[in-house]
Design a protein around this motif. Structure first.
Motif, short mmCIF file in Angstrom:
data_model
loop_
_atom_site.label_atom_id
_atom_site.label_comp_id
_atom_site.label_asym_id
_atom_site.label_seq_id
_atom_site.Cartn_x
_atom_site.Cartn_y
_atom_site.Cartn_z
N LYS A 78 0.83 -1.20 0.00
CA LYS A 78 0.00 0.00 0.00
C LYS A 78 0.87 1.25 0.00
O LYS A 78 0.65 2.17 -0.78
N ARG A 79 1.86 1.29 0.89
CA ARG A 79 2.74 2.44 1.04
C ARG A 79 4.14 2.01 1.42
O ARG A 79 4.32 1.04 2.14
N VAL A 80 5.11 2.80 0.95
CA VAL A 80 6.51 2.57 1.32
C VAL A 80 7.05 3.88 1.88
O VAL A 80 6.91 4.93 1.25
N TYR A 81 7.65 3.79 3.04
CA TYR A 81 8.27 4.95 3.69
C TYR A 81 9.76 4.72 3.75
O TYR A 81 10.22 3.60 3.98
N GLY A 82 10.53 5.78 3.57
CA GLY A 82 11.98 5.66 3.69
C GLY A 82 12.55 6.78 4.52
O GLY A 82 12.11 7.93 4.43
N ILE A 83 13.49 6.44 5.36
CA ILE A 83 14.21 7.45 6.14
C ILE A 83 15.70 7.18 5.98
O ILE A 83 16.12 6.04 5.77
N ASP A 84 16.48 8.25 6.06
CA ASP A 84 17.93 8.13 5.95
C ASP A 84 18.59 9.24 6.73
O ASP A 84 18.04 10.34 6.84
N TYR A 85 19.75 8.96 7.25
CA TYR A 85 20.54 9.91 8.03
C TYR A 85 21.04 11.05 7.16
O TYR A 85 21.17 12.17 7.60
N SER A 86 21.30 10.78 5.89
CA SER A 86 21.86 11.76 4.98
C SER A 86 20.75 12.52 4.25
O SER A 86 19.94 11.94 3.54
N GLU A 87 20.76 13.81 4.40
CA GLU A 87 19.78 14.65 3.72
C GLU A 87 19.94 14.53 2.20
O GLU A 87 18.95 14.54 1.46
N ASP A 88 21.17 14.36 1.74
CA ASP A 88 21.40 14.20 0.30
C ASP A 88 20.80 12.90 -0.23
O ASP A 88 20.30 12.85 -1.35
N MET A 89 20.82 11.84 0.57
CA MET A 89 20.21 10.58 0.15
C MET A 89 18.69 10.71 0.10
O MET A 89 18.05 10.17 -0.80
N VAL A 90 18.12 11.44 1.03
CA VAL A 90 16.67 11.67 1.02
C VAL A 90 16.29 12.45 -0.24
O VAL A 90 15.31 12.11 -0.91
N LYS A 91 17.09 13.45 -0.60
CA LYS A 91 16.81 14.22 -1.83
C LYS A 91 16.90 13.32 -3.06
O LYS A 91 16.06 13.40 -3.96
N LEU A 92 17.93 12.46 -3.11
CA LEU A 92 18.09 11.55 -4.24
C LEU A 92 16.91 10.58 -4.31
O LEU A 92 16.36 10.32 -5.38
N SER A 93 16.50 10.08 -3.16
CA SER A 93 15.36 9.16 -3.10
C SER A 93 14.08 9.84 -3.57
O SER A 93 13.30 9.26 -4.33
N ARG A 94 13.86 11.06 -3.14
CA ARG A 94 12.67 11.80 -3.58
C ARG A 94 12.69 12.01 -5.09
O ARG A 94 11.66 11.87 -5.76
#
Length: 100
Positions: A78-94
């Motif tokens: 239904k949904r996938v959530y992701g968290i990461d310590y690196s703000e740059d990885m979160v931006k890449l994931s988005r």
């Protein structure tokens, strides 16, 4: 002294990737790990589809977002959530997972 800095830099690049090196590390991690995500789907999610209705997945340390993209395509998810310590990885994931 310079060799020691480079060695430490290479050891920690995956722990909190930043800027250009972080972007490169995230893309490499996406490529390397994508087969593992498909294996999880094929060996765990697909065989148990009859027992699942809808599920939510939390990926801790989502890196560049390849896992989010792979898991979100599965019909039982239904949904996938992701968290990461690196703000740059979160931006890449988005960026990788933005709806078109």
């Amino acid at each position: 002294m310079e060799e020691h800095f480079l060695e430490n830099d290479l050891k920690t690049i995956g722990s909190k990737p930043l800027v250009l090196k972080g972007l490169l590390a995230g893309k490499i991690m996406n490529i390397i790990h994508s087969g593992f995500y498909r294996k999880i789907i094929n060996e765990i999610l697909i065989p148990s589809e009859n027992n699942l209705s809808e599920m939510n997945i939390l990926d801790i340390g989502c890196s560049g977002g390849a896992s989010i993209k792979t898991f979100s395509k599965h019909p039982s998810v239904k949904r996938v959530y992701g968290i990461d310590y690196s703000e740059d990885m979160v931006k890449l994931s988005r960026k990788l997972n933005q709806k078109k």
